[in-house]
Design a protein around this motif. Structure first.
Motif, PDB file in Angstrom:
ATOM      1  N   THR A  49       0.840  -1.193   0.000  1.00  0.00           N
ATOM      2  CA  THR A  49       0.000   0.000   0.000  1.00  0.00           C
ATOM      3  C   THR A  49       0.876   1.245   0.000  1.00  0.00           C
ATOM      4  O   THR A  49       1.749   1.407   0.857  1.00  0.00           O
ATOM      5  N   LEU A  50       0.624   2.121  -0.976  1.00  0.00           N
ATOM      6  CA  LEU A  50       1.284   3.425  -1.032  1.00  0.00           C
ATOM      7  C   LEU A  50       0.250   4.470  -0.640  1.00  0.00           C
ATOM      8  O   LEU A  50      -0.886   4.440  -1.117  1.00  0.00           O
ATOM      9  N   THR A  51       0.637   5.423   0.207  1.00  0.00           N
ATOM     10  CA  THR A  51      -0.296   6.432   0.696  1.00  0.00           C
ATOM     11  C   THR A  51       0.142   7.817   0.264  1.00  0.00           C
ATOM     12  O   THR A  51       1.328   8.153   0.338  1.00  0.00           O
ATOM     13  N   ASP A  52      -0.825   8.622  -0.180  1.00  0.00           N
ATOM     14  CA  ASP A  52      -0.597  10.014  -0.584  1.00  0.00           C
ATOM     15  C   ASP A  52       0.539  10.157  -1.589  1.00  0.00           C
ATOM     16  O   ASP A  52       1.491  10.925  -1.396  1.00  0.00           O
ATOM     17  N   VAL A  53       0.424   9.408  -2.672  1.00  0.00           N
ATOM     18  CA  VAL A  53       1.410   9.444  -3.753  1.00  0.00           C
ATOM     19  C   VAL A  53       1.240  10.760  -4.519  1.00  0.00           C
ATOM     20  O   VAL A  53       0.120  11.112  -4.906  1.00  0.00           O
TER      21      VAL A  53
END
Length: 200
Positions: free
Chosen positions: A18-22
């Motif tokens: 999970t990548l957040t605020d890319v």
């Protein structure tokens, strides 16, 4: 993809991680992003960037992406009258047009006309109304709250103007917009009738 259209906060799944605020490289396309959209990513060192929404040519998603921000406009130059106190079509309907509303569910609508005195029906002045209705995945009739409504009389017999309206919360899909007309009393002529719709 999880996506907040007001803040651009996002959560993206990449190979189970999970990548957040890319960060987004193409912010002009950000209005077309929706939860669940598939996006292209660019990796630079340990940093990730959203390139934009991935669309397959010939699909509804591609058509929606291409329609976003496309302004549609129509003009009817015929001078025609009505004495209807309820919103109605003139002899030449419209202007009318069908546009695609994208996943944002938003559009700006502009209506306008030149309004000319016809007959006061026993009164010295009248109010003429130019509004619009739309139909599609949802519908709304013409109304005074979304209208250009000048007062004309035998002494001030021509008025020209426009009204801009914002609509939101529409389900994505094709919508038909049509200008509608009414008077408070008597009759009025409507000329140079304009309808413009800008989905965004």
């Amino acid at each position: 993809m999880e996506w907040d259209p007001l803040t651009a906060r996002n959560m993206i799944m990449v190979r189970g991680a999970t990548l957040t605020d890319v960060p987004i490289l193409n912010t002009n396309e950000a209005v077309s992003l929706t939860p669940g959209a598939v996006v292209g990513l660019l990796a630079s060192g340990r940093n990730w960037f959203i390139l934009g929404r991935v669309t397959v040519p010939g699909t509804p998603a591609a058509a929606s992406a291409l329609a976003l921000g496309r302004t549609e406009g129509r003009v009817v130059h015929n001078s025609e009258s009505t004495n209807s106190t309820a919103y109605a079509d003139l002899a030449t309907v419209g202007p009318t047009m069908t546009v695609q509303i994208g996943p944002s569910g938003r559009a700006l609508v502009m209506i306008g006309a030149m309004v000319m005195w016809g007959d006061g029906g026993g009164f010295t002045e009248l109010e003429a109304y130019v509004s619009y209705a739309y139909s599609g995945a949802s519908a709304r009739g013409a109304g005074d709250g979304a209208s250009f409504s000048p007062t004309v009389s035998a002494s001030i017999n021509v008025q020209q103007g426009s009204f801009v309206d914002f609509i939101g919360g529409l389900p994505a899909g094709d919508y038909t917009f049509t200008a509608k007309y009414r008077v408070s009393n008597g009759s009025a002529f409507f000329n140079h009738r304009v309808l413009v719709v800008l989905p965004f």
